[in-house]
Motif scaffolding. Structure first.
Motif, mmCIF file in Angstrom:
data_model
loop_
_atom_site.group_PDB
_atom_site.id
_atom_site.type_symbol
_atom_site.label_atom_id
_atom_site.label_comp_id
_atom_site.label_asym_id
_atom_site.label_seq_id
_atom_site.Cartn_x
_atom_site.Cartn_y
_atom_site.Cartn_z
ATOM 1 N N HIS A 61 38.730 34.084 67.109
ATOM 2 C CA HIS A 61 39.581 35.333 67.178
ATOM 3 C C HIS A 61 39.609 35.931 65.604
ATOM 4 O O HIS A 61 39.850 35.010 64.893
ATOM 5 N N CYS A 107 42.564 28.963 70.485
ATOM 6 C CA CYS A 107 42.217 30.174 71.162
ATOM 7 C C CYS A 107 42.324 31.462 70.270
ATOM 8 O O CYS A 107 41.642 31.978 69.610
ATOM 9 N N CYS A 108 43.468 32.133 70.338
ATOM 10 C CA CYS A 108 43.668 33.442 69.865
ATOM 11 C C CYS A 108 45.242 33.629 69.446
ATOM 12 O O CYS A 108 45.933 32.799 69.416
ATOM 13 N N PRO A 154 44.353 37.346 76.701
ATOM 14 C CA PRO A 154 45.297 37.643 75.852
ATOM 15 C C PRO A 154 46.729 37.344 76.191
ATOM 16 O O PRO A 154 46.893 37.215 77.443
ATOM 17 N N TYR A 352 32.847 39.834 72.207
ATOM 18 C CA TYR A 352 33.584 38.689 72.116
ATOM 19 C C TYR A 352 33.614 38.039 70.686
ATOM 20 O O TYR A 352 32.642 37.927 69.909
ATOM 21 N N PRO A 353 34.816 37.567 70.141
ATOM 22 C CA PRO A 353 35.860 38.168 70.846
ATOM 23 C C PRO A 353 36.458 39.344 70.690
ATOM 24 O O PRO A 353 35.725 40.354 69.965
ATOM 25 N N TRP A 356 40.366 43.477 67.364
ATOM 26 C CA TRP A 356 41.762 43.661 66.967
ATOM 27 C C TRP A 356 41.607 45.083 66.240
ATOM 28 O O TRP A 356 40.902 45.206 65.144
#
Length: 383
Positions: A61, A107-108, A154, A352-353, A356
């Motif tokens: 991410h 992960c994120c 998310p 992916y990811p 943003w």
């Protein structure tokens, strides 16, 4: 922490639009004239060789704070590295482990209402306070979802600051249906199923199988078939759709639902390479399931919608499907139900990811021919 029983809410209004556009039926909706913004990559962070902070294994991410600093979650090092807006390395935090401030299956990231950076991993969420020189661990919250299925989904925060965890919940013996779990200050959990099982599993079929003493269910999929997609914004707004129809259910924090209705789009035709890939997938699934006929055929076209996500301003980016090898990706950007712009950016930014985005920038990941990954920033200018 106990999960509250599911209570039907107005969020179930997705049923109102699920059948609004049947296959082959065309919408008369037309999009208004709005500005187009062209994006170019103006920063890439990462090297093939060199100093350790610039060497990434697999980027999970990328995020950015209000200062323009770039946060990169790296899988192998199990740490988050922070870079200044010009790409210079600033600091890192986290490492592999189960203690405070350590990460398991990283992960994120998401910023909470008070500016803390929250990090999601397989078993928990961890909060960090940020300053100019580093990050200090504050607290953690255990994950609310079974196992580690779907934990790349998310997570966001409500307008009241409650964490909203998105991911699978158990439905009978199947933990694969997604819901929004809102964790209140008192620890109570409000559960909202995001769509019924049929809608969530579009282009998916199951067949029983037996291997000696073992038996179970095999999942089969339609290559390039329609997919159920969803997106979530801080503040409580979220959206869900099926990629075959430009008809998006926009759920507001007060529980009401609006519909974003775009024009009928045919979707790009499959290339020869696409057809070869689709046939090989069907053949593999048929052999694994030990069946004579696969339940799905290869379509002539891809679905018109590819994905969607919210930017930091709460605007919804509806990404349209591009032909194989296309140089750019493009999205219609909606502020509520009002179209405000078309955004185009290089397809070198991986799907992916999920990127943003802000109103003028987009952050994501690139990969070269050697599969070396870099964190990248795109800047947009009005055309």
């Amino acid at each position: 922490m106990r999960l509250a029983p599911f209570r039907p809410t107005i969020a179930a209004a997705f049923l109102l639009t699920a059948a609004a556009c049947s296959e082959g039926e065309e919408s008369e909706a037309a999009l208004p004239e709005v500005p187009t913004y062209e994006g170019t990559i103006d920063l890439e962070i990462g090297d093939v060789a060199g100093e350790d902070p610039y060497l990434f294994s697999y980027i999970l991410h990328v995020a950015a704070d209000e200062r323009g600093r770039v946060f990169v979650a790296d899988r192998q090092s199990t740490e988050i590295r922070v870079f200044e807006p010009n790409g210079d390395y600033a600091f890192h935090f986290g490492r592999l482990g189960e203690g405070p401030g350590e990460f398991g299956d990283l992960c994120c990231m998401q910023f909470g209402p008070d500016g803390e950076l929250w990090v999601r991993e397989s078993a928990r969420y961890s909060a960090f306070a940020l300053d100019a020189a580093g990050a200090q661990y504050q607290r953690m919250l255990r994950t609310l979802h079974p196992g580690n299925v779907g934990l790349m989904a998310p997570f966001t925060f409500s307008s009241e600051g409650d964490l909203i965890s998105v991911g699978p919940v158990r439905s009978g013996d199947d933990p694969s249906f997604f819901a929004r779990l809102r964790v209140g200050a008192d620890g109570a959990v409000d559960t909202v199923m995001m769509a019924d099982a049929e809608r969530q599993s579009v282009s998916q079929a199951t067949v029983p199988f037996t291997r000696g003493e073992f038996s179970g269910i095999m999942y089969l999929h339609q290559p390039f078939g329609p997919q159920w997609i969803h997106a979530h914004a801080n503040g409580g707004t979220w959206a869900e759709a099926v990629t075959s129809d430009y008809s998006i259910n926009l759920h507001h924090p007060d529980g009401t639902v609006s519909v974003i209705e775009g024009p009928a789009l045919p979707g790009p035709p499959l290339s020869d390479a696409d057809r070869d890939w689709a046939q090989s997938r069907i053949d593999r699934e048929r052999d694994r399931a030990d069946i004579d006929n696969h339940p799905f055929a290869i379509p002539d076209r891809k679905p018109p919608l590819d994905d969607m996500f919210f930017d930091r301003a709460g605007r919804l980016w509806v990404v349209k499907t591009a032909e194989r090898g296309a140089a750019v990706r493009d999205a219609d950007v909606w502020d509520g139900t009002t179209l405000v712009g078309h955004y185009r950016w290089p397809s070198r930014i991986l799907k992916y990811p999920t990127p943003w985005a802000t109103e003028s920038e987009l952050y994501g990941v690139t990969a070269d021919s050697l599969d070396v990954q870099r964190a990248a920033r795109v800047r947009f200018e009005r055309r």
